[in-house]
Design a protein around this motif. Structure first.
Motif, short mmCIF file in Angstrom:
data_model
loop_
_atom_site.label_atom_id
_atom_site.label_comp_id
_atom_site.label_asym_id
_atom_site.label_seq_id
_atom_site.Cartn_x
_atom_site.Cartn_y
_atom_site.Cartn_z
N LYS A 30 0.84 -1.21 0.00
CA LYS A 30 0.00 0.00 0.00
C LYS A 30 0.86 1.25 0.00
N ARG A 31 1.89 1.26 0.85
CA ARG A 31 2.80 2.40 0.91
C ARG A 31 3.61 2.51 -0.39
N ALA A 32 4.01 1.38 -0.95
CA ALA A 32 4.79 1.39 -2.19
C ALA A 32 3.99 2.01 -3.33
N LEU A 35 3.87 5.75 -3.16
CA LEU A 35 5.09 6.38 -3.67
C LEU A 35 5.13 6.36 -5.20
N LEU A 36 4.67 5.27 -5.80
CA LEU A 36 4.66 5.17 -7.25
C LEU A 36 3.68 6.16 -7.88
N VAL A 37 2.52 6.31 -7.27
CA VAL A 37 1.52 7.24 -7.78
C VAL A 37 2.05 8.67 -7.77
N ARG A 38 2.85 9.01 -6.75
CA ARG A 38 3.40 10.36 -6.63
C ARG A 38 4.68 10.55 -7.43
N ILE A 90 11.18 -1.56 -5.17
CA ILE A 90 11.05 -0.23 -5.75
C ILE A 90 12.29 0.59 -5.38
N ARG A 91 12.55 1.63 -6.17
CA ARG A 91 13.70 2.51 -5.91
C ARG A 91 13.21 3.94 -5.73
N LEU A 92 13.62 4.56 -4.63
CA LEU A 92 13.28 5.96 -4.39
C LEU A 92 14.13 6.84 -5.29
N LEU A 93 13.51 7.77 -5.98
CA LEU A 93 14.23 8.57 -6.98
C LEU A 93 15.00 9.73 -6.39
#
Length: 211
Positions: A30-32, A35-38, A90-93
């Motif tokens: 859910k948290r991932a 982050l992807l949506v944003r 996932i990778r934080l940009l």
């Protein structure tokens, strides 16, 4: 993208990397997706040893193919219109910090290190039936450290009392050690479901707790 509606996949775990591909934490699906949506993160898909980067739009396309050819290889969440595969990594940009190298000493990590097994009788118990035992008791100046704390069932803990194992004529099934990696992660790595995490964890010692 429609709002995420439901699905057991929302509780699945996702490994998070910083922008330099260093593992930093584990979060819920859910948290991932938040982050992807944003556009704060991207999906890292490991395919035959190759890392493939996806934004949310291209990951939706991958999900369509996965649903047709390998539906059992993924956890899934459902929106009003879509089924989306939960990414494993996932990778934080925009995040470049490194994780703390110290594994936190707490009850949850101790139970995970000892795999909910009494370190005297060797039997497994639910956490509600386990306690934390000081190998060298506090009454004998035993410290609160990884190497002096073990899981013990109520019966063994009562039998040992305020004595050392030698004094109580008891034996530890293994020597307690300080884990180099979060023991909760080691348990996850035992599942083939999280096989792709190993590429990012084998060289990393990190300690952020599961959230």
């Amino acid at each position: 993208m429609a709002a995420i509606a439901s699905g057991d996949g929302l509780n699945a775990k996702v490994l998070v990397l910083n922008k330099f591909y260093a593992a930093i934490r584990v979060i819920s699906a859910k948290r991932a997706f938040s982050l992807l949506v944003r556009d704060a993160a991207e999906v890292i898909h490991v395919d035959n040893g190759q890392y493939i980067n996806h934004d949310l739009t291209s990951w939706l396309e991958v999900s369509d193919l996965a649903r047709q050819f390998e539906p059992h290889a993924h956890d899934w969440v459902r929106t009003v219109r879509l089924e989306i595969a939960v990414p494993q990594v996932i990778r934080l940009l925009g995040y470049d910090r490194l994780p703390d190298q110290q594994v936190k000493l707490n009850r949850r990590n101790l139970f995970a290190r000892d795999r909910n097994k009494c370190q005297y009788c060797g039997r497994s118990f639910p956490t509600s039936e386990l306690s934390i035992d000081h190998v060298v008791p506090r009454s004998q100046n035993g410290p609160d450290t990884w190497t002096n704390l073990v899981c013990a069932c109520v019966k063994c803990n009562a039998r040992k009392g305020g004595r050392t194992p030698v004094q109580a004529n008891m034996r530890l099934i293994r020597k307690p050690i300080r884990p180099k990696r979060n023991p909760l992660i080691s348990i996850k790595l035992g599942s083939g479901k999280y096989e792709t995490w190993k590429a990012f964890l084998d060289e990393a010692y990190w300690s952020v707790e599961l959230r």
